[in-house]
Design a protein around this motif. Structure first.
Motif, PDB file in Angstrom:
ATOM      1  N   LEU A 357      -1.543  -4.192  -7.336  1.00  0.00           N
ATOM      2  CA  LEU A 357      -2.685  -4.850  -6.684  1.00  0.00           C
ATOM      3  C   LEU A 357      -3.147  -4.052  -5.472  1.00  0.00           C
ATOM      4  N   LEU A 358      -2.189  -3.550  -4.705  1.00  0.00           N
ATOM      5  CA  LEU A 358      -2.548  -2.756  -3.535  1.00  0.00           C
ATOM      6  C   LEU A 358      -3.366  -1.540  -3.940  1.00  0.00           C
ATOM      7  N   VAL A 359      -2.867  -0.865  -4.980  1.00  0.00           N
ATOM      8  CA  VAL A 359      -3.545   0.359  -5.410  1.00  0.00           C
ATOM      9  C   VAL A 359      -4.945   0.035  -5.919  1.00  0.00           C
ATOM     10  N   VAL A 360      -5.043  -0.992  -6.752  1.00  0.00           N
ATOM     11  CA  VAL A 360      -6.351  -1.326  -7.317  1.00  0.00           C
ATOM     12  C   VAL A 360      -7.321  -1.723  -6.211  1.00  0.00           C
ATOM     13  N   THR A 361      -6.843  -2.531  -5.264  1.00  0.00           N
ATOM     14  CA  THR A 361      -7.714  -2.945  -4.176  1.00  0.00           C
ATOM     15  C   THR A 361      -8.157  -1.727  -3.366  1.00  0.00           C
ATOM     16  N   ALA A 362      -7.226  -0.830  -3.112  1.00  0.00           N
ATOM     17  CA  ALA A 362      -7.579   0.367  -2.352  1.00  0.00           C
ATOM     18  C   ALA A 362      -8.627   1.187  -3.103  1.00  0.00           C
ATOM     19  N   LEU A 363      -8.436   1.299  -4.420  1.00  0.00           N
ATOM     20  CA  LEU A 363      -9.411   2.042  -5.222  1.00  0.00           C
ATOM     21  C   LEU A 363     -10.779   1.379  -5.172  1.00  0.00           C
ATOM     22  N   LEU A 364     -10.765   0.053  -5.250  1.00  0.00           N
ATOM     23  CA  LEU A 364     -12.039  -0.662  -5.192  1.00  0.00           C
ATOM     24  C   LEU A 364     -12.738  -0.379  -3.866  1.00  0.00           C
ATOM     25  N   PHE A 365     -11.965  -0.406  -2.790  1.00  0.00           N
ATOM     26  CA  PHE A 365     -12.551  -0.126  -1.489  1.00  0.00           C
ATOM     27  C   PHE A 365     -13.119   1.290  -1.453  1.00  0.00           C
ATOM     28  N   ARG A 366     -12.390   2.215  -2.065  1.00  0.00           N
ATOM     29  CA  ARG A 366     -12.859   3.594  -2.146  1.00  0.00           C
ATOM     30  C   ARG A 366     -14.225   3.681  -2.819  1.00  0.00           C
ATOM     31  N   THR A 367     -14.266   3.092  -4.033  1.00  0.00           N
ATOM     32  CA  THR A 367     -15.511   3.223  -4.790  1.00  0.00           C
ATOM     33  C   THR A 367     -16.631   2.448  -4.129  1.00  0.00           C
ATOM     34  N   SER A 368     -16.272   1.438  -3.342  1.00  0.00           N
ATOM     35  CA  SER A 368     -17.313   0.575  -2.799  1.00  0.00           C
ATOM     36  C   SER A 368     -18.279   1.375  -1.924  1.00  0.00           C
ATOM     37  N   ARG A 369     -17.833   2.481  -1.357  1.00  0.00           N
ATOM     38  CA  ARG A 369     -18.723   3.285  -0.523  1.00  0.00           C
ATOM     39  C   ARG A 369     -19.960   3.720  -1.288  1.00  0.00           C
ATOM     40  N   HIS A 370     -19.755   3.896  -2.604  1.00  0.00           N
ATOM     41  CA  HIS A 370     -20.864   4.449  -3.369  1.00  0.00           C
ATOM     42  C   HIS A 370     -21.857   3.401  -3.841  1.00  0.00           C
ATOM     43  N   TRP A 371     -21.407   2.167  -3.925  1.00  0.00           N
ATOM     44  CA  TRP A 371     -22.366   1.204  -4.482  1.00  0.00           C
ATOM     45  C   TRP A 371     -22.575  -0.040  -3.623  1.00  0.00           C
ATOM     46  N   VAL A 372     -21.781  -0.210  -2.606  1.00  0.00           N
ATOM     47  CA  VAL A 372     -22.008  -1.378  -1.756  1.00  0.00           C
ATOM     48  C   VAL A 372     -22.902  -0.983  -0.591  1.00  0.00           C
TER      49      VAL A 372
ATOM     50  N   LEU C 112      -1.727 -11.597   0.303  1.00  0.00           N
ATOM     51  CA  LEU C 112      -0.490 -11.354  -0.438  1.00  0.00           C
ATOM     52  C   LEU C 112      -0.366 -12.300  -1.626  1.00  0.00           C
ATOM     53  N   PRO C 113       0.065 -11.779  -2.770  1.00  0.00           N
ATOM     54  CA  PRO C 113       0.247 -12.671  -3.914  1.00  0.00           C
ATOM     55  C   PRO C 113       1.510 -13.519  -3.754  1.00  0.00           C
ATOM     56  N   TRP C 114       1.477 -14.719  -4.310  1.00  0.00           N
ATOM     57  CA  TRP C 114       2.606 -15.641  -4.160  1.00  0.00           C
ATOM     58  C   TRP C 114       3.829 -15.165  -4.928  1.00  0.00           C
ATOM     59  N   HIS C 115       3.616 -14.247  -5.893  1.00  0.00           N
ATOM     60  CA  HIS C 115       4.721 -13.863  -6.771  1.00  0.00           C
ATOM     61  C   HIS C 115       5.958 -13.440  -5.981  1.00  0.00           C
ATOM     62  N   ILE C 116       5.702 -12.740  -4.880  1.00  0.00           N
ATOM     63  CA  ILE C 116       6.833 -12.172  -4.145  1.00  0.00           C
ATOM     64  C   ILE C 116       7.579 -13.240  -3.367  1.00  0.00           C
ATOM     65  N   THR C 117       6.848 -14.197  -2.814  1.00  0.00           N
ATOM     66  CA  THR C 117       7.517 -15.144  -1.917  1.00  0.00           C
ATOM     67  C   THR C 117       8.076 -16.361  -2.650  1.00  0.00           C
ATOM     68  N   MET C 118       7.711 -16.543  -3.916  1.00  0.00           N
ATOM     69  CA  MET C 118       8.080 -17.790  -4.604  1.00  0.00           C
ATOM     70  C   MET C 118       9.588 -18.024  -4.632  1.00  0.00           C
ATOM     71  N   ILE C 119      10.342 -17.032  -5.073  1.00  0.00           N
ATOM     72  CA  ILE C 119      11.782 -17.248  -5.236  1.00  0.00           C
ATOM     73  C   ILE C 119      12.482 -17.403  -3.883  1.00  0.00           C
ATOM     74  N   PRO C 120      12.244 -16.498  -2.925  1.00  0.00           N
ATOM     75  CA  PRO C 120      12.896 -16.699  -1.624  1.00  0.00           C
ATOM     76  C   PRO C 120      12.536 -18.037  -0.977  1.00  0.00           C
ATOM     77  N   ARG C 121      11.302 -18.455  -1.124  1.00  0.00           N
ATOM     78  CA  ARG C 121      10.937 -19.746  -0.537  1.00  0.00           C
ATOM     79  C   ARG C 121      11.721 -20.873  -1.163  1.00  0.00           C
ATOM     80  N   PHE C 122      11.899 -20.772  -2.481  1.00  0.00           N
ATOM     81  CA  PHE C 122      12.692 -21.817  -3.139  1.00  0.00           C
ATOM     82  C   PHE C 122      14.108 -21.831  -2.587  1.00  0.00           C
TER      83      PHE C 122
END
Lengths: 378, 463, 267
Positions: A357-372, C112-122
Motif C-alpha cells: 500500500l505504501l508503495v502504491v500510494t507513493a507511486l500514485l503521488f508520483r504520477t499525480s504531478r502529471h495529471w492533477v 494505516l490499514p487495520w490489518h496490522i493492529t488487529m491482532i495486537p489489539r485483541f
C-alpha cells in the motif's frame, strides 16, 4: 455567529465524507480510511498552514504561562497519546515481531525467522493462500476503484445539472451509502441469488443471460477461465461484490458534486465563448478542475477497498468461498489468524500488504504531478 | 440536564453489561452454577438439544446449562478468540477431527480432571470402541463422544429385486450390480445408476480393503499403502465404467449437499436421472427415507422397500479385508482451557450420554435419530423397542459395536489430512491419466510437511 | 428542450437503479413467504404482512440486541466526543511545543490499514480483561479517534482568538477556556462527531465479531449476521430484520441531512 455559518460548508462536507468510512466497519476499531482533508477545494487544506492565531498569542505569554501551556497541552492531548502508544505504536512493534514467529495466541510466540515470509513467497508463486488473496484483492480494487471514479464523476456531472427535483435525485443516489453494511449485505445476498435474485431478473430484460453471481468462483476477467466463456455466465462472485460496492458510490458523488459547485462559472463561460460544447467543456474544464478530488478519491478508495471486510464476510458467510474467490486479504488474514491460529503468518501478510500500500500510494503521488491540476488560490 | 441523566443511566448499564462474569446481577446464593454450552446444531436438532438441557436443568439444582447455538462457519474462530480472551464457554460440541489439534495447542483441557475416582476407567469400558477412539487423545479424555456417525450401504431393495439382485455382500456382487445398471442407464439416461462412489468415501473403502492412514505404533503416515491404492483404483474403476464425464455430471448434484434430496429416493415415473439404486451414507438419511415413505403413503403410491447393509468386502487374496468396517466420525464434547465450570460440564456430559442412567440417553437418541455411544444405552428396553420400529436405523446401531469402525487418525491437522486425501482421491477418479499411487504419495508428502511442522511446533512447546 | 427531457429521463433511470434494491427490500419484507417465492419483485405486496416484522423480532432477542447496541453507541459517543474534543483543543488552542509533531502523527494514523493492529489489539484487550465486555469496544473511543480529532481541531481553529483572549483576561484557565468557551461555541461540530460516532458504532460488525461471545451482549449488527446464519432460507424474515436495522440510520440520515449538510445539497 456569521463566522460559524460560513463554516458549515466545509464541515458539513467532511461529515458527509465521513459517511464513507461508516460503510466499512473494520476489525480492530478506530482506524479506517477516513478523509483527511477537505476534498472539495484544496484551498481548505491550507487552513492548517495559515498563520495561526495561537502563535501571536504565545508570543505575548510570559515564562510561567509557557510552562502551564506545556502542562495543559500534554494533559489535553494525553488521551490520544495513550491511545497512540497502546493502539498504534505497540501493535506495530508487536505485529512486526510476531511476523517472525510462530504464534497461536494461546502459547507463547516462537521465533522462526523468515519462515512466514518464505511461506508467503511460495504461496504467491503457486497462487494459493496469500497469492490467491492478493489476486482477489487486486481484482476487486482494480475493478471497483476506477469504476467508482468513473461512475462518481459521471453521476456528479449529471446531478449537477440544474433541473427541478435535483435535491431529490441527489438524496436517492446518496441513500444507499448510508445503509449499514450488514443490512446491505443481507439485501444483496438475496438480490444476487442466481435463481430468484432481482439482478438476474433485471439482466434478463436486456437479454443478458443469468449470471452465477455468488456461486461461481471465476469470471471471464480472470486467467484460466476459458471454461466460463462458452456458458454465457461470465461474471462471478468478485464481480458481485464490485457491483455491490458501486451501489454505494453515493458518498464519492457528494464529494465530486461539492467540487463541481466550486468550479468558477467564469471558466465555463470562457470556454463557451471559445465555442466549446458540453463534451469539450467536460473534458477540458470540469475534469481537470476535479483532478485533485479524483486523485484524493483514488487514494482513499484504494485504501478503503483493500480494507473491505464486513460485506465480504457476510456475503461469503465468513468463509471466503466459493472456491476461495472471495478470500480477499482482509478475509484471509482474519481466517488465518483466528480460525487457523497462525498469528505469525497473519502478521507477516499484514506487513506485506502495508508495504504494498505504501508503495502504491507513493507511486500514485508520483504520477499525480502529471495529471492533477492544483488550483493556485481559489 | 437530560444529557447528564442519560450519562448516569449509561454508566449504570455499563457497569452491569461490562462485567465479563456471569450471573453477576443475581445475588441469590442458591442460584445454580451456570454451564455455558456452545453447539452448532440448528433446525430440528436444536430443539432436541435444548430439550436435553432443559431436562438436565430440571433433574438437579446444582447446575444450569445454557445452550448457545453458534450457527455459521466460524464457531472455531469464536472459540479460539474466547479461549485467548479468557472467557470461554464451559462446554463445546464439535466434529471429532479437531480433537488432536486443539489438545496439543492447549485449547481444551482433559475432562479426566473433573471425573471422580473410577469414572474415567469405567467410561473407557462403557463406551463403544469407536466412541472411545473418538474421545481419547494421548491416553486422556480430551473429549467425550456424544453421538456416532456410521455409514453403511443403503439400497433400494425393490429396484434390485426387479432386476434379479439382492443386497451385495462382496465387492464382486456390488460390481455386478453396478455394471448391470450402468448398462441400463447408458441406453436410457432416465434410469438410475447402480452405484457410483464418492471420492470422500475413500476413507471407508480403505478401511474395508484392509488399509489405514496412520500406523499407530510408529506414528507414521501410511496414506499410500497398498490397500489404500487398491481401494482407490477400485473406486476409479466405477468412474471409468460409467465414463468419466458422465460420472462427473451425474455427481454434480451431490447427495450430501444441503437442500438436495437424498438421491437414493426414486422419483415417480421414470425420471430417475441422477439417482442411485445403492449408495453409501450415514444414519441421518433414515429420517429422509421415512419422510419419503410417509409422503408416498399419503399420496397412495407404491412403496419401495429400502435396506442398509454393511460395506461389501473384496475377495482379493492379496488384501486383508475387514468385515463390518467403515469410517466413523462423530460429535464430541470438549471443555475449553480456562472454562469456569468443568465439573458442571462433566455432569451434563454424563446426563447426555446416559452414563449414570442410560434410559435418559435412549430418549435423547430416539428424539434426535442419533446413535448412542454405549452398548448400555442400546440395550435399554425403550431403545430396543425403538430399534424394532426402525429396522433400517438398527442396522447402523449394529455397526456401531463393530471393532472395525475407524475414525480419521487423531493427529494435529487431521482436518487438513482429510481434505488432502479427499482431493487426491477426487483427482485420481476424475483424471484417468493420473496415477493413484503418485497422487496418494504426494498427498502423503504434503501432510508430512505440515505434520512435521506442527509436531515440532506444539509438542515441543507443550511438553 | 429535448436535452432537458433527456437528462431528466436519465436521472429517473439512475434513481430507479439506485432505489430499486431498497424498494424491493421494504416490499419483500412485507410479503408472505408464499408471495415472495411466487412473485419476488412486484413493488406492492398483496396484503402487507406486518407479521414478518413481529416474527423477525420474535426469532431473535431483538430488544436485548437493541439495548446492547444503544449502550455501545452511547458509550462510544461519550468516549469519542469527550476525548476528541480535549485532544483537538490541546492541538488547536494550547500553544505548546509538541503539538505540531503530535498533529502530524494524528494524520499519519489515519492512513494505516487495520490489518496490522488487529491482532495486537485483541491481545491487549484480552490482557486487560476486557474481552467479552462492552468496554472492549467502548474503551478505545476514550483514547481519541484521529479523524474526529482532525475535524474538531479544524473547527476550533476558526474560533476567533479575541474570544479566547477575552476569556483569559477574565481569568479562565485552559480548562475554563475549553469548557466554558470552546465547547459551547462548538456545539454543531461536537454534534456532528457524536452523530457519526453513533452511526459508526451502530453499524460496527467486526468489533463484536472479535470481542463479544455472549449472545446476551450482542448488538444488532452482529446479531443480524447470526440471524442470517440461522434463518438463511427465510428471506421474508431476513428482509424484515434488515429493514428494521436500517430504519433508524435512514431516519438519522434525513434528520441530520437537514441539520448538518443541507447547505451542500442545495448549493
Amino acid at each position: 455567529m456569521k463566522d460559524e455559518l460560513e463554516l458549515e460548508l466545509p464541515l458539513g462536507l467532511k461529515t458527509r465524507d465521513q459517511v464513507i468510512s461508516i460503510r466499512e466497519t473494520i476489525p480492530g476499531g478506530a482506524i479506517s480510511s477516513k478523509a483527511i482533508h477537505d476534498p472539495a477545494s484544496h484551498t481548505n487544506v491550507q487552513a492548517t498552514t495559515l498563520p495561526n492565531p495561537i502563535e501571536n498569542s504565545s508570543l505575548k505569554s510570559s515564562g510561567s504561562d509557557h510552562r502551564s501551556d506545556t502542562v495543559a497541552g500534554w494533559l489535553f492531548c494525553s488521551p490520544w497519546i495513550v491511545g497512540f502508544l497502546l493502539l498504534f505504536a505497540w501493535p506495530f512493534v508487536a505485529s512486526l515481531y510476531w511476523s517472525f514467529c510462530r504464534f497461536d495466541l494461546v502459547n507463547p510466540p516462537q521465533w522462526v525467522g523468515l519462515a512466514n515470509y518464505y511461506r508467503i513467497g511460495a504461496e504467491v508463486g503457486t497462487g494459493k493462500g496469500y497469492g490467491l488473496a492478493l489476486w482477489n484483492t487486486l481484482y476487486y480494487s482494480l475493478l471497483s476503484v476506477p469504476l467508482s471514479v468513473v461512475m462518481g464523476v459521471g453521476l456528479a456531472v449529471l446531478l449537477s445539472a440544474k433541473v427541478p427535483g435535483q435535491k431529490f435525485y441527489r438524496t436517492i443516489v446518496f441513500l444507499p451509502s448510508v445503509i449499514p453494511v450488514v443490512a446491505a449485505s443481507v439485501l444483496w445476498l438475496w438480490l444476487l441469488d442466481p435463481e430468484s435474485g432481482m439482478i438476474n431478473y433485471a439482466l434478463s430484460w436486456v437479454g443478458i443471460p443469468a449470471q452465477n453471481w455468488l456461486v461461481q468462483a471465476r469470471s471471464v476477467a480472470e486467467p484460466e477461465t476459458m471454461s466460463v466463456i462458452g456458458t454465457g455466465k461470465l461474471l462471478g462472485s468478485k464481480d458481485a461484490i464490485v457491483l455491490m460496492s458501486l451501489w454505494s458510490v453515493g458518498n464519492f458523488v457528494v464529494i465530486y458534486l461539492a467540487a463541481i459547485s466550486n468550479i468558477p462559472a467564469s471558466l465555463h463561460e470562457a470556454a463557451q465563448l471559445d465555442g466549446a460544447g458540453v463534451m469539450r467543456r467536460l473534458i477540458h474544464v470540469t475534469i481537470p478542475m476535479l483532478s485533485p478530488v479524483i486523485f484524493f478519491n483514488l487514494v482513499m478508495g484504494l485504501i478503503r477497498s483493500v480494507q473491505t471486510f464486513a460485506s465480504i464476510y457476510v456475503l461469503s458467510e465468513g468463509t471466503g468461498e466459493p472456491g476461495g474467490s472471495l478470500s480477499l486479504i482482509s478475509i484471509h488474514l482474519f481466517l488465518s489468524a483466528f480460525a487457523d491460529l497462525q498469528m505469525g503468518y497473519a502478521s507477516a501478510m499484514a506487513w506485506i500488504l502495508f508495504v504494498i500500500l505504501l508503495v502504491v500510494t507513493a507511486l500514485l503521488f508520483r504520477t499525480s504531478r502529471h495529471w492533477v491540476h492544483y488550483r493556485v488560490a481559489g | 440536564m437530560m444529557i447528564r441523566t442519560l450519562f448516569m443511566v449509561l454508566l449504570m448499564h455499563l457497569s452491569l453489561g461490562c462485567t465479563p462474569g456471569r450471573n453477576s446481577t443475581e445475588s441469590d446464593f442458591r442460584q445454580p452454577e451456570e454451564v455455558v454450552f456452545w453447539h452448532f446444531w440448528g433446525g430440528e436438532d436444536r430443539v432436541v438439544v435444548e430439550h436435553v438441557a432443559t431436562r438436565f436443568n430440571q433433574s438437579q439444582s446444582k447446575y444450569h446449562v445454557r445452550p448457545i447455538a453458534m450457527p455459521g462457519n466460524n464457531l472455531n474462530a469464536k472459540l479460539f478468540l474466547s479461549v485467548a480472551g479468557g472467557d470461554p464457554p464451559d462446554l463445546v460440541n464439535q466434529d471429532d477431527p479437531v480433537l488432536a489439534d486443539w489438545a496439543t495447542r492447549g485449547l481444551i483441557q482433559p475432562i479426566d480432571a473433573a471425573m471422580s475416582g473410577t469414572e474415567s476407567e469405567k467410561l473407557e469400558k462403557w463406551l463403544f470402541p469407536a466412541a472411545k477412539s473418538l474421545s481419547m487423545y494421548d491416553g486422556q479424555f480430551f473429549a467425550v463422544c456424544n453421538g456416532l456417525d456410521i455409514r453403511a450401504l443403503y439400497f433400494n431393495r425393490t429396484a434390485l429385486q426387479e432386476e434379479g439382485f439382492v443386497a451385495p455382500e462382496t465387492i464382486g456382487e456390488l460390481d455386478a450390480i453396478a455394471d448391470h445398471f450402468a448398462g441400463l442407464n447408458s441406453r436410457d439416461s432416465n434410469l438410475p445408476l447402480g452405484y457410483l462412489p464418492d471420492s470422500r468415501r475413500l476413507w471407508a473403502w480403505s478401511y474395508v480393503f484392509g488399509g489405514s492412514f496412520l500406523d499407530p505404533a510408529s506414528n507414521q503416515l501410511t496414506i499410500d499403502s497398498a490397500a489404500n491404492v487398491a481401494a482407490l483404483n477400485w473406486m476409479s474403476g466405477h468412474y471409468e465404467r460409467v465414463g468419466i464425464d458422465r460420472a462427473i455430471a451425474f455427481r454434480s448434484g451431490d447427495q450430501s449437499l444441503p437442500g438436495k434430496t437424498f438421491p437414493l429416493l426414486p422419483v415417480q415415473g421414470d425420471q430417475n436421472a441422477g439417482r442411485y439404486v445403492m449408495m453409501m451414507d450415514g444414519q441421518w438419511r433414515v429420517r429422509d427415507i421415512n419422510r419419503f415413505l410417509a409422503q408416498r403413503e399419503t399420496d397412495n403410491l407404491t412403496m419401495p422397500e429400502f435396506g442398509a447393509c454393511s460395506l461389501p468386502v473384496p475377495s482379493d487374496d492379496s488384501l486383508q479385508p475387514r468385515t463390518n468396517a467403515g469410517w466413523v466420525n462423530g460429535n464430541v464434547f470438549m471443555v475449553p482451557a480456562g472454562a469456569r465450570n468443568p465439573s458442571g460440564a462433566w455432569e451434563f456430559i454424563k446426563f447426555w450420554i446416559g452414563f449414570n442412567d442410560p434410559a435418559i440417553a435412549a430418549k435423547t437418541c430416539e428424539a434426535g435419530g442419533w446413535i448412542p455411544v454405549s452398548p448400555e444405552v442400546v440395550q435399554t428396553d425403550s431403545f430396543q423397542k425403538y430399534l424394532k420400529r426402525e429396522p433400517l436405523f438398527a442396522s447402523f446401531v449394529g455397526l456401531a459395536a463393530s471393532p472395525n469402525q475407524f475414525p480419521t487418525p487423531k493427529i494435529p491437522g487431521a482436518l487438513k489430512l482429510q481434505r488432502t486425501v479427499n482431493a487426491a482421491a477426487y483427482d485420481a477418479m476424475t483424471h484417468p491419466d493420473k496415477n493413484a499411487v503418485d497422487l496418494l504419495r504426494s498427498a502423503q508428502a504434503e501432510i508430512q510437511t505440515s505434520f512435521d511442522r506442527m509436531d515440532f511446533d506444539h509438542k515441543e512447546g507443550s511438553k | 428542450m429535448t436535452k432537458r427531457w433527456g437528462s431528466t429521463l436519465l436521472l429517473w433511470f439512475v434513481c430507479l437503479v439506485f432505489a430499486m434494491p431498497l424498494i424491493v427490500m421494504v416490499s419483500g419484507s412485507l410479503k408472505t413467504p408464499e408471495q415472495l417465492a411466487r412473485d419476488p419483485y412486484s413493488v406492492v405486496p398483496e396484503s402487507p404482512a406486518w407479521s414478518n416484522y413481529v416474527q423477525a423480532i420474535g426469532s431473535m432477542p431483538f430488544w436485548r440486541y437493541l439495548s446492547n447496541t444503544l449502550i455501545l453507541c452511547g458509550g462510544c459517543v461519550i468516549g469519542t466526543t469527550v476525548s476528541c474534543a480535549m485532544v483537538a483543543f490541546g492541538l488547536a488552542r494550547v500553544p505548546w511545543a509538541g503539538r505540531k509533531l503530535l498533529f502530524a502523527l494524528v494524520t499519519v494514523t489515519m492512513l494505516l490499514p487495520w490489518h496490522i493492529t488487529m491482532i495486537p489489539r485483541f491481545v491487549l484487550i484480552s490482557h486487560l480483561g476486557l474481552y467479552n465486555s462492552f468496554w472492549a469496544i467502548i474503551a478505545p473511543t476514550f483514547l481519541g479517534d484521529a479523524f474526529f480529532i482532525f475535524l474538531l481541531r479544524q473547527f476550533f481553529l476558526t474560533i476567533p482568538q479575541s474570544y479566547l483572549d477575552a476569556g483569559r483576561i477574565d481569568g479562565l484557565s485552559h480548562w475554563g477556556l475549553f469548557w466554558h468557551l470552546v465547547v459551547p461555541m462548538s456545539r454543531p461540530a461536537l454534534a456532528t462527531v457524536a452523530l457519526f460516532q453513533f452511526i459508526q458504532t451502530w453499524n460496527d460488525f467486526s468489533g463484536p465479531l472479535l470481542y463479544l461471545n455472549d449472545p446476551q451482549k450482542f448488538p444488532l449488527a452482529y446479531g443480524l449476521e447470526r440471524f442470517v446464519s440461522s434463518y438463511g432460507d427465510q428471506t421474508h424474515l431476513l428482509l424484515a430484520a434488515a429493514a428494521l436495522f436500517t430504519l433508524p440510520v435512514i431516519m438519522i440520515f434525513f434528520a441530520a441531512q437537514r441539520a448538518f449538510v443541507e447547505g451542500i445539497a442545495t448549493k
